[in-house]
Design a protein around this motif. Structure first.
Motif, PDB file in Angstrom:
ATOM      1  N   THR A  16       0.806  -1.213   0.000  1.00 36.02           N
ATOM      2  CA  THR A  16       0.000   0.000   0.000  1.00 36.02           C
ATOM      3  C   THR A  16       0.848   1.277   0.000  1.00 36.02           C
ATOM      4  OG1 THR A  16      -1.720   1.176   1.170  1.00 36.02           O
ATOM      5  CG2 THR A  16      -0.201  -0.048   2.525  1.00 36.02           C
ATOM      6  N   ARG A  17       0.302   2.317  -0.639  1.00 33.11           N
ATOM      7  CA  ARG A  17       0.898   3.651  -0.567  1.00 33.11           C
ATOM      8  C   ARG A  17      -0.036   4.573   0.209  1.00 33.11           C
ATOM      9  NH1 ARG A  17       2.589   3.956  -6.772  1.00 33.11           N
ATOM     10  NH2 ARG A  17       0.349   3.715  -6.890  1.00 33.11           N
ATOM     11  N   LEU A  18      -0.945   3.977   0.955  1.00 35.23           N
ATOM     12  CA  LEU A  18      -1.917   4.735   1.722  1.00 35.23           C
ATOM     13  C   LEU A  18      -1.276   5.686   2.726  1.00 35.23           C
ATOM     14  CD1 LEU A  18      -5.037   4.996   2.348  1.00 35.23           C
ATOM     15  CD2 LEU A  18      -4.555   3.431   4.222  1.00 35.23           C
ATOM     16  N   PRO A  19      -0.193   5.325   3.424  1.00 28.54           N
ATOM     17  CA  PRO A  19       0.376   6.240   4.410  1.00 28.54           C
ATOM     18  C   PRO A  19       0.667   7.636   3.858  1.00 28.54           C
ATOM     19  CG  PRO A  19       1.364   4.094   4.660  1.00 28.54           C
ATOM     20  CD  PRO A  19       0.518   4.045   3.415  1.00 28.54           C
ATOM     21  N   ALA A  20       1.260   7.725   2.696  1.00 29.15           N
ATOM     22  CA  ALA A  20       1.574   9.029   2.111  1.00 29.15           C
ATOM     23  C   ALA A  20       0.306   9.788   1.757  1.00 29.15           C
ATOM     24  CB  ALA A  20       2.453   8.857   0.870  1.00 29.15           C
ATOM     25  N   ALA A  21      -0.729   9.081   1.326  1.00 28.03           N
ATOM     26  CA  ALA A  21      -1.985   9.737   0.974  1.00 28.03           C
ATOM     27  C   ALA A  21      -2.651  10.341   2.203  1.00 28.03           C
ATOM     28  CB  ALA A  21      -2.927   8.741   0.289  1.00 28.03           C
ATOM     29  N   VAL A  22      -2.664   9.602   3.312  1.00 24.80           N
ATOM     30  CA  VAL A  22      -3.272  10.107   4.546  1.00 24.80           C
ATOM     31  C   VAL A  22      -2.468  11.294   5.071  1.00 24.80           C
ATOM     32  CG1 VAL A  22      -3.858   9.576   6.949  1.00 24.80           C
ATOM     33  CG2 VAL A  22      -4.336   7.908   5.155  1.00 24.80           C
ATOM     34  N   THR A  23      -1.155  11.150   5.118  1.00 22.81           N
ATOM     35  CA  THR A  23      -0.310  12.238   5.615  1.00 22.81           C
ATOM     36  C   THR A  23      -0.475  13.489   4.762  1.00 22.81           C
ATOM     37  OG1 THR A  23       1.300  10.645   6.457  1.00 22.81           O
ATOM     38  CG2 THR A  23       2.053  12.915   6.189  1.00 22.81           C
ATOM     39  N   GLY A  24      -0.447  13.328   3.455  1.00 19.54           N
ATOM     40  CA  GLY A  24      -0.591  14.474   2.563  1.00 19.54           C
ATOM     41  C   GLY A  24      -1.922  15.177   2.729  1.00 19.54           C
ATOM     42  N   ALA A  25      -2.997  14.397   2.848  1.00 17.86           N
ATOM     43  CA  ALA A  25      -4.326  14.997   3.026  1.00 17.86           C
ATOM     44  C   ALA A  25      -4.423  15.694   4.375  1.00 17.86           C
ATOM     45  CB  ALA A  25      -5.405  13.924   2.898  1.00 17.86           C
ATOM     46  N   ARG A  26      -3.846  15.099   5.412  1.00 24.89           N
ATOM     47  CA  ARG A  26      -3.889  15.711   6.746  1.00 24.89           C
ATOM     48  C   ARG A  26      -3.105  17.020   6.764  1.00 24.89           C
ATOM     49  NH1 ARG A  26      -0.507  15.971  10.771  1.00 24.89           N
ATOM     50  NH2 ARG A  26       0.859  14.303  10.077  1.00 24.89           N
ATOM     51  N   GLU A  27      -1.931  17.010   6.153  1.00 26.02           N
ATOM     52  CA  GLU A  27      -1.097  18.216   6.138  1.00 26.02           C
ATOM     53  C   GLU A  27      -1.687  19.313   5.270  1.00 26.02           C
ATOM     54  OE1 GLU A  27       2.723  16.657   5.032  1.00 26.02           O
ATOM     55  OE2 GLU A  27       3.173  16.035   7.088  1.00 26.02           O
ATOM     56  N   GLY A  28      -2.518  18.969   4.292  1.00 27.68           N
ATOM     57  CA  GLY A  28      -3.134  19.963   3.428  1.00 27.68           C
ATOM     58  C   GLY A  28      -4.535  20.366   3.856  1.00 27.68           C
ATOM     59  N   ARG A  48      -5.028   8.923  18.728  1.00 29.91           N
ATOM     60  CA  ARG A  48      -3.884   9.474  18.001  1.00 29.91           C
ATOM     61  C   ARG A  48      -2.991   8.367  17.446  1.00 29.91           C
ATOM     62  NH1 ARG A  48       1.281  10.289  19.228  1.00 29.91           N
ATOM     63  NH2 ARG A  48       2.376  11.812  17.961  1.00 29.91           N
ATOM     64  N   TRP A  49      -2.779   7.302  18.230  1.00 24.76           N
ATOM     65  CA  TRP A  49      -1.886   6.234  17.786  1.00 24.76           C
ATOM     66  C   TRP A  49      -2.407   5.543  16.526  1.00 24.76           C
ATOM     67  CZ3 TRP A  49      -3.619   1.309  17.336  1.00 24.76           C
ATOM     68  CH2 TRP A  49      -4.713   0.911  18.105  1.00 24.76           C
ATOM     69  N   GLU A  50      -3.743   5.548  16.340  1.00 24.05           N
ATOM     70  CA  GLU A  50      -4.300   4.949  15.128  1.00 24.05           C
ATOM     71  C   GLU A  50      -3.911   5.772  13.894  1.00 24.05           C
ATOM     72  OE1 GLU A  50      -8.420   2.887  15.805  1.00 24.05           O
ATOM     73  OE2 GLU A  50      -8.341   4.740  17.011  1.00 24.05           O
ATOM     74  N   ILE A  51      -4.009   7.098  14.010  1.00 22.48           N
ATOM     75  CA  ILE A  51      -3.624   7.963  12.895  1.00 22.48           C
ATOM     76  C   ILE A  51      -2.150   7.788  12.591  1.00 22.48           C
ATOM     77  CG2 ILE A  51      -3.487  10.347  12.054  1.00 22.48           C
ATOM     78  CD1 ILE A  51      -6.390   9.200  12.449  1.00 22.48           C
ATOM     79  N   VAL A  52      -1.326   7.758  13.619  1.00 23.13           N
ATOM     80  CA  VAL A  52       0.122   7.558  13.439  1.00 23.13           C
ATOM     81  C   VAL A  52       0.376   6.212  12.765  1.00 23.13           C
ATOM     82  CG1 VAL A  52       2.316   7.252  14.656  1.00 23.13           C
ATOM     83  CG2 VAL A  52       0.761   9.093  15.341  1.00 23.13           C
ATOM     84  N   ALA A  53      -0.346   5.180  13.186  1.00 21.80           N
ATOM     85  CA  ALA A  53      -0.166   3.842  12.591  1.00 21.80           C
ATOM     86  C   ALA A  53      -0.565   3.834  11.121  1.00 21.80           C
ATOM     87  CB  ALA A  53      -0.972   2.801  13.378  1.00 21.80           C
ATOM     88  N   TYR A  54      -1.650   4.559  10.753  1.00 20.00           N
ATOM     89  CA  TYR A  54      -2.038   4.653   9.349  1.00 20.00           C
ATOM     90  C   TYR A  54      -0.936   5.330   8.548  1.00 20.00           C
ATOM     91  CZ  TYR A  54      -6.877   3.936  11.051  1.00 20.00           C
ATOM     92  OH  TYR A  54      -8.013   3.461  11.637  1.00 20.00           O
ATOM     93  N   GLU A  55      -0.413   6.419   9.082  1.00 18.06           N
ATOM     94  CA  GLU A  55       0.595   7.201   8.359  1.00 18.06           C
ATOM     95  C   GLU A  55       1.942   6.492   8.264  1.00 18.06           C
ATOM     96  OE1 GLU A  55       0.704  11.154   9.953  1.00 18.06           O
ATOM     97  OE2 GLU A  55      -1.258  11.641   9.106  1.00 18.06           O
ATOM     98  N   GLN A  56       2.225   5.623   9.203  1.00 15.47           N
ATOM     99  CA  GLN A  56       3.487   4.876   9.160  1.00 15.47           C
ATOM    100  C   GLN A  56       3.346   3.548   8.413  1.00 15.47           C
ATOM    101  OE1 GLN A  56       4.675   4.592  13.279  1.00 15.47           O
ATOM    102  NE2 GLN A  56       5.557   6.649  13.255  1.00 15.47           N
ATOM    103  N   GLY A  57       2.131   3.216   8.026  1.00 14.33           N
ATOM    104  CA  GLY A  57       1.908   1.974   7.299  1.00 14.33           C
ATOM    105  C   GLY A  57       1.857   0.751   8.188  1.00 14.33           C
ATOM    106  N   ASP A  58       1.750   0.957   9.500  1.00 18.74           N
ATOM    107  CA  ASP A  58       1.676  -0.162  10.435  1.00 18.74           C
ATOM    108  C   ASP A  58       0.265  -0.724  10.548  1.00 18.74           C
ATOM    109  OD1 ASP A  58       4.376   0.146  11.015  1.00 18.74           O
ATOM    110  OD2 ASP A  58       3.968   1.503  12.695  1.00 18.74           O
ATOM    111  N   ARG A  59      -0.708   0.071  10.115  1.00 14.26           N
ATOM    112  CA  ARG A  59      -2.104  -0.335  10.208  1.00 14.26           C
ATOM    113  C   ARG A  59      -2.833   0.251   9.012  1.00 14.26           C
ATOM    114  NH1 ARG A  59      -5.686  -0.122  15.645  1.00 14.26           N
ATOM    115  NH2 ARG A  59      -7.603  -0.788  14.671  1.00 14.26           N
ATOM    116  N   ARG A  60      -3.799  -0.476   8.518  1.00 12.71           N
ATOM    117  CA  ARG A  60      -4.575  -0.019   7.369  1.00 12.71           C
ATOM    118  C   ARG A  60      -6.014   0.218   7.806  1.00 12.71           C
ATOM    119  NH1 ARG A  60      -4.238  -2.530   1.345  1.00 12.71           N
ATOM    120  NH2 ARG A  60      -5.388  -0.824   0.395  1.00 12.71           N
ATOM    121  N   PRO A  61      -6.557   1.402   7.549  1.00 10.75           N
ATOM    122  CA  PRO A  61      -7.925   1.665   7.997  1.00 10.75           C
ATOM    123  C   PRO A  61      -8.939   0.785   7.279  1.00 10.75           C
ATOM    124  CG  PRO A  61      -7.107   3.485   6.654  1.00 10.75           C
ATOM    125  CD  PRO A  61      -5.976   2.525   6.822  1.00 10.75           C
TER     126      PRO A  61
END
Length: 146
Positions: A16-28, A48-61
């Motif tokens: 997955t490339r989801l982490p970058a998509a979530v981070t980019g959308a959050r930062e924008g 908060r740890w769930e959002i961090v896990a999504y952005e680090q690719g450790d967990r997929r929503p």
């Protein structure tokens, strides 16, 4: 044993490339001011740890969470999916529209295994002709995306 009826573009299961998509959308978010991971978590009722896990690719929503994230970030669910139009897999499109493989296979009245083979390998079961068209209708996608 199903035979290959047709091979679909963009079906392969891949990392997955989801982490970058979530981070980019959050930062924008919020007109470019961005949101902290804690603020996004608060807005969607997560930790908060769930959002961090999504952005680090450790967990997929889960698919339902993707929709909630998209609403909170004021982006289309597809913006949080992997890749650009034409690069998205069937799995990306399914998840972005809030379906699990289990719920979609139940709606299509096929086994989850048969659906997964279509999604990951592009194999349409011979006894389920028209499955690709049914998937396209349920996921509200056109032939270009398939």
């Amino acid at each position: 044993m199903p035979r290959v009826v047709r091979r679909m573009r963009g079906t392969g299961c891949r990392p997955t490339r989801l982490p970058a998509a979530v981070t980019g959308a959050r930062e924008g978010a919020d007109g470019g001011r961005g949101l902290s991971d804690a603020e996004l978590a608060r807005r969607i009722g997560a930790r908060r740890w769930e959002i961090v896990a999504y952005e680090q690719g450790d967990r997929r929503p889960e698919p339902a969470r993707i929709r909630v994230l998209a609403e909170a970030l004021k982006v289309a669910p597809e913006a949080l999916s992997d890749g650009r139009r034409g690069e998205r897999t069937l799995s990306d499109l399914r998840r972005a529209r809030g379906w699990t493989a289990q719920s979609l296979s139940r709606e299509l009245q096929v086994s989850e295994r048969s659906y997964r083979r279509l999604e990951c390998e592009g194999l349409e079961p011979a006894c389920q002709r028209g499955l690709v068209g049914k998937v396209a209708v349920l996921l509200e996608i056109d032939g270009v995306e398939m």
